[in-house]
Design a protein around this motif. Structure first.
Motif, PDB file in Angstrom:
ATOM      1  N   UNK A   6      13.494  47.902   9.219  1.00 55.16           N
ATOM      2  CA  UNK A   6      12.243  47.631   9.776  1.00 55.16           C
ATOM      3  C   UNK A   6      12.755  46.859  11.261  1.00 55.16           C
ATOM      4  N   UNK A   7      11.882  46.856  12.019  1.00 57.42           N
ATOM      5  CA  UNK A   7      12.302  46.127  13.221  1.00 57.42           C
ATOM      6  C   UNK A   7      11.038  45.671  13.968  1.00 57.42           C
ATOM      7  N   UNK A  39      12.302  37.617  21.457  1.00 56.55           N
ATOM      8  CA  UNK A  39      13.476  38.288  20.787  1.00 56.55           C
ATOM      9  C   UNK A  39      12.940  39.308  19.679  1.00 56.55           C
ATOM     10  N   UNK A  40      13.960  39.713  18.716  1.00 51.23           N
ATOM     11  CA  UNK A  40      13.645  40.798  17.926  1.00 51.23           C
ATOM     12  C   UNK A  40      14.101  40.688  16.496  1.00 51.23           C
ATOM     13  N   UNK A  56      15.731  31.892  17.543  1.00 52.13           N
ATOM     14  CA  UNK A  56      16.221  31.540  18.794  1.00 52.13           C
ATOM     15  C   UNK A  56      16.998  32.631  19.619  1.00 52.13           C
ATOM     16  N   UNK A  57      17.287  33.555  18.702  1.00 53.98           N
ATOM     17  CA  UNK A  57      17.986  34.886  19.477  1.00 53.98           C
ATOM     18  C   UNK A  57      17.570  35.888  18.456  1.00 53.98           C
ATOM     19  N   UNK A  58      17.812  37.079  18.681  1.00 58.24           N
ATOM     20  CA  UNK A  58      17.574  38.373  17.963  1.00 58.24           C
ATOM     21  C   UNK A  58      18.157  38.014  16.376  1.00 58.24           C
ATOM     22  N   UNK A  59      17.512  38.133  15.562  1.00 63.93           N
ATOM     23  CA  UNK A  59      17.695  38.106  14.084  1.00 63.93           C
ATOM     24  C   UNK A  59      17.690  39.327  13.144  1.00 63.93           C
ATOM     25  N   UNK A  60      18.637  39.358  12.333  1.00 61.95           N
ATOM     26  CA  UNK A  60      18.762  40.712  11.511  1.00 61.95           C
ATOM     27  C   UNK A  60      18.912  40.019  10.030  1.00 61.95           C
ATOM     28  N   UNK A  61      18.233  40.533   9.061  1.00 63.82           N
ATOM     29  CA  UNK A  61      18.308  39.840   7.731  1.00 63.82           C
ATOM     30  C   UNK A  61      18.287  41.130   6.633  1.00 63.82           C
ATOM     31  N   UNK A  81      14.704  42.092  12.732  1.00 63.85           N
ATOM     32  CA  UNK A  81      15.258  43.423  12.232  1.00 63.85           C
ATOM     33  C   UNK A  81      15.814  43.362  10.792  1.00 63.85           C
ATOM     34  N   UNK A  82      16.094  44.079  10.107  1.00 66.12           N
ATOM     35  CA  UNK A  82      16.615  44.080   8.775  1.00 66.12           C
ATOM     36  C   UNK A  82      16.422  45.326   7.906  1.00 66.12           C
ATOM     37  N   UNK A  83      16.609  44.930   6.681  1.00 62.13           N
ATOM     38  CA  UNK A  83      16.435  45.876   5.818  1.00 62.13           C
ATOM     39  C   UNK A  83      15.986  45.233   4.386  1.00 62.13           C
ATOM     40  N   UNK A  84      15.023  45.933   3.628  1.00 59.91           N
ATOM     41  CA  UNK A  84      14.504  45.413   2.410  1.00 59.91           C
ATOM     42  C   UNK A  84      14.948  46.086   1.140  1.00 59.91           C
ATOM     43  N   UNK A  85      15.469  45.295   0.270  1.00 63.34           N
ATOM     44  CA  UNK A  85      16.114  45.981  -0.977  1.00 63.34           C
ATOM     45  C   UNK A  85      15.533  45.128  -2.361  1.00 63.34           C
TER      46      UNK A  85
END
Length: 923
Positions: free
Chosen positions: A69-70, A32-33, A98-103, A35-39
């Protein structure tokens, strides 16, 4: 060559790797992948170039200029995530992918206004025994050099960081080997490694004159790196590995310090520190460059140290700077992480005599300048056959200049040492006293390249693999001019190894080629969690002369394995309890340095005739010179074998870690004295010559001498064993205090693994004793120590204050010399072609009986020191978000009772307090 046993090991590893790659080719739907953004949690601004890592998979990335990021190719399942950026609190959590996750992930600025602040070193990883020290913890102990962080480890004692003496690492040991004064195998065998796996080596250091006490007490030839030169202000995190390291690290025998340089954007930071001996100033700042040009961080450090406030004739100064560039780009539509670092280290070590007390000139000045530029990239391909490819490259140049001015007063008649070949020649008288100076110019250079690949895949139902493999090449040489002086005024005319100049650039280079492979396997069996890290490394020295039979065309294997088993969590008395076992075995190899492989020749200058005349022009000095090659063709690498077994227990938030270890090295480096005999001519005459005589005018007499020189050997045997323990509690809220207890029992045995020669200092028949004994003992000893450190860390959020009370108890310190009968195993002497066995009858021989060494009854008794109890204080107060002030006092209170040593003499241990203060400003 590699023996059959290691051929089977290699075949097994290749079978594991390649059989595991096949399932990967058909399991891409299992990845899976993330990804997300840091703030920033307060300002909600994106944080560029923050580090995102999945620690159990050894993979990660940095956020781009927009904070995004990814990470691709993550096996499904639970993985540990770590988000880190300089000046912010590190976030650690687990995600079930479990699947692609974005935070969206928010980081909080590190201040003392938070609910919790961690200021202790923490274990890193599950298996193994690595300890991680982050920037917050380093700042709190107010260090002056990299060596100060060692006091955070179990079993270590409080350090003052005075910087006026060389600072060598001590790893899991008590004391040192007093019989090995030329090397320090623990420090030499500890690798200092920076970003991208780039080492800071000391292998090409030749800056040593053994007869010069000022240089001998300061140099680090064959002793590893001097930790004083490393400022912690350039470091973001440090990881200390005293146990079994990954197979990707080599040319070491004791341990590793992994340092990560500061990077990314950071406000202007200034640090000023002062204590009775040291003054320190640091300034640093990080900026984001426009657009997609990445981030740049730089810092400058200046430190000055004196032995005490009244001493100005001896000083040590350090000046260092660092520039670190980071960025993330794309190559073939795949992420490419880049880093370039420039490091400068400079020191100035000076000493001179007080002219009011010592009229003779004697000054010492050592200027050390080291520059390293390194670059590394990691291309995250994420293909079925390769997850990522990483390459690091570095060039290191050092200019090390020692300047000495001194007055030489030869004792008696001393000839000018000029001949470099065996034979007889007319000598030149040196003056009874003269002034001279010299320079020793060393220029060690090194080139390092490391290619590393990574494969991540799943085999079976839920068995995860992280396979790393790679190769390293290292080239080291000293291109300096070496030992240079006025040949008519030698500084050390009577020294057998320092009486002639030596050019360092004529010494061959040292090369090291290595390959490695390692598989990290982790899985769950029911509610049990398992982890196994197994790898092997092969090292080779290309280009070494075939005279070194034990290293020529040979590969040296280093198998290493670490394991961890966590049992199912259970409850007892309504408390959640987790228990895990861990253990490992590993072998590490440290290769000889340039100085060990190619030591300076030994010279004997014997005065065969000293014809004296009141007429100076009629004097005749006739000298016999003998040269000895000190290089040892039997020299080989030092192999250290380690084993560990540990227990980790957690009861709610309280943690207990116990680790037992055993290390054995029988091939440590040292110099052994080698005796030989030779026949020389002596010239005599009773005639008083009116003119200058010729050598043929004298009668020739034969005489035999017993002389000695030192050679590097694998002669030190060291056995380390002990138990390390750590217990920590969560914050006790009514007291706003957490408690940490750590310590260790260490037992270290220092001994000889090769016989040694010793010559009694007696005169027989008007001549020095003509025999030497060969012994299997050289005052070997066992030293032990038990200590406990009790830390009370109190954090008062309301007052933005944190302070620590540390109680250090050194429960016992013991020293026991290994028993020895004093009887040699053999002897050798003038006129003998080989060694002879020493028999019982020889004990009563009127000549040989002097070879039997005698000791007092108390010599082998254990020397015990009593309890040593001390109290240290540390405190840090944040005045505003931008200013903080810190204070520490070591041994504010100290107690140790009067005791009697093994000679039944009274002794009292007295140690003075030590204070320091610093201020830190961030703009």
């Amino acid at each position: 060559m590699i023996n059959k046993r290691w051929n089977r090991v290699i075949l097994l590893l290749y079978t594991i790797v390649f059989s595991s790659i096949v399932p990967k080719l058909f399991s891409q739907n299992r990845t899976v992948t993330f990804s997300g953004i840091i703030k920033d949690a307060e300002k909600r601004n994106p944080i560029a170039f923050a580090s995102i890592h999945l620690e159990d998979l050894y993979i990660g990335t940095i956020s781009d200029e927009n904070g995004k990021f990814r990470i691709n190719g993550i096996p499904k399942g639970v993985h540990n995530v770590s988000i880190h950026f300089l000046g912010y609190v590190t976030q650690k959590f687990s995600i079930n992918f479990i699947s692609d996750t974005s935070l969206q992930i928010y980081l909080v600025v590190q201040t003392l206004n938070l609910d919790e602040v961690s200021i202790v070193a923490t274990p890193k990883g599950k298996s193994g025994s690595a300890i991680l020290i982050d920037k917050t913890t380093m700042e709190y102990i107010q260090p002056t050099s990299l060596g100060d962080i060692m006091q955070l480890l179990p079993g270590q004692l409080t350090q003052d960081g005075k910087l006026t003496e060389r600072e060598q690492i001590s790893s899991r040991q008590v004391g040192y080997n007093s019989n090995n004064t030329t090397t320090n195998n623990t420090a030499l065998g500890t690798a200092i490694i920076g970003d991208g796996g780039v080492p800071l080596s000391n292998n090409a250091n030749l800056q040593n004159i053994s007869i010069d006490s000022r240089m001998r007490n300061r140099n680090t030839v064959n002793r590893g790196v001097d930790l004083r030169m490393f400022s912690t202000d350039h470091i973001e995190t440090a990881e200390v590995i005293q146990g079994i390291p990954s197979a990707q690290y080599g040319d070491l025998s004791s341990g590793i310090i992994l340092s990560k340089a500061k990077s990314g954007k950071q406000p202007l930071e200034m640090r000023v520190k002062a204590n009775p001996n040291v003054k320190l100033f640091y300034v640093g700042k990080g900026i984001n460059l426009p657009g997609k040009w990445g981030a740049l961080h730089g810092g400058i450090d200046y430190t000055s140290a004196y032995p005490n406030v009244r001493e100005s004739l001896t000083s040590y100064k350090r000046y260092s700077s660092q520039l670190n560039y980071t960025n993330i780009a794309t190559l073939a539509q795949k992420p490419l992480q880049l880093g370039i670092k420039m490091l400068y280290l400079g020191t100035l070590d000076a000493a001179k005599n007080d002219p009011d007390l010592t009229p003779k000139m004697d000054t010492y000045l050592a200027k050390y300048n080291r520059m390293q530029i390194s670059g590394n990239w990691e291309w995250k391909i994420v293909k079925p056959w390769l997850n990522s490819l990483e390459h690091s490259i570095a060039y290191d140049y050092t200019r090390d200049i020692t300047s000495r001015m001194l007055t030489v007063s030869p004792n008696g008649v001393v000839p000018l040492p000029i001949s470099k070949t065996d034979g007889e020649y007319e000598g030149i008288y040196l003056p009874a006293e003269y002034f001279t100076s010299y320079k020793m110019v060393g220029k060690p250079v090194s080139f390092f390249s490391h290619l590393k690949g990574k494969n991540i895949f799943t085999s079976g139902k839920n068995i995860n693999h992280v396979v790393i493999w790679g190769g390293q090449y290292r080239y080291e040489k000293n291109i300096g001019k070496g030992f240079d002086y006025d040949l008519l005024r030698p500084p050390y005319p009577t020294s057998s190894t320092s009486s002639r100049p030596r050019r360092f650039n004529e010494i061959p280079a040292l090369q090291n080629l290595s390959v490695y492979i390692e598989d990290k396997i982790f899985t769950s069996v029911g509610k049990n969690n398992l982890e196994l890290i197994a790898g092997i490394r092969f090292n080779h020295i290309p280009g070494i002369s075939n005279t070194f039979a034990n290293m020529y065309r040979k590969w040296f294997p280093e198998p290493r394995i670490n394991g961890w088993w966590q049992f199912p969590r259970f409850q007892c008395m309504k408390k959640n309890i987790t228990i895990a076992l861990k253990g490992g075995y590993g072998e590490t190899v440290k290769f000889p340095t340039l100085d060990m492989l190619y030591p300076q020749l030994d010279y004997l200058d014997y005065i065969s005739l000293n014809y004296y005349s009141q007429n100076q022009s009629n004097k005749l000095l006739w000298v016999t010179t003998r040269t000895n090659e000190r290089s040892n063709p039997l020299l080989k690498p030092n192999r250290n074998r380690k084993a560990e077994l540990g227990l980790n227990m957690q009861v709610n938030k309280s943690k207990l870690n116990i680790l037992c270890f055993y290390e054995k090295s029988s091939e440590g480096f040292k110099n052994n004295t080698h005796y030989y005999w030779l026949e020389v001519n002596e010239y005599r005459s009773n005639i008083i010559f009116e003119n200058k005589p010729q050598i043929s005018d004298f009668q020739v007499y034969k005489d035999s001498l017993l002389d000695a020189y030192s050679i590097p050997v694998n002669g030190e045997k060291v056995i380390k064993k002990g138990i390390e323990y750590t217990f920590s509690t969560p914050i006790i809220k009514p007291l706003a205090t957490s408690i940490l207890i750590n310590g260790a029992y260490y037992q270290t045995t220092y001994d000889e693994s090769l016989p040694i020669m010793n010559r009694p200092s007696i005169i027989q028949a008007g001549k020095p004793y003509r025999y030497v004994g060969i012994y299997g003992w050289n005052r070997g000893n066992t030293q032990s120590r038990l200590n406990t450190n009790l830390w009370f860390n109190t954090h008062l959020k309301k007052y933005r204050l944190i302070f620590t009370t540390k109680i250090q108890a050194l429960w016992l310190t013991r020293y026991k010399t290994k028993y020895f009968s004093g009887i040699p195993i053999a002897y050798f002497g003038v006129g003998m072609d080989e060694q002879m066995t020493f028999t019982d009858a020889d004990k009563d021989d009127p000549t040989l009986r002097f070879l039997v060494q005698e000791f007092s009854k108390t010599f082998f008794q254990t020397n015990k020191k009593p309890l040593q109890l001390s109290i240290d204080l540390k405190a840090t107060k944040e005045i505003t978000d931008k200013v903080r002030i810190s204070f520490y006092s070591n041994r504010l209170l100290f107690f140790s009772p009067l005791y009697y040593n093994n000679l039944n003499l009274p002794e009292k241990i007295r140690i003075t307090p030590y204070f320091g203060i610093e201020i830190e400003i961030k703009l």
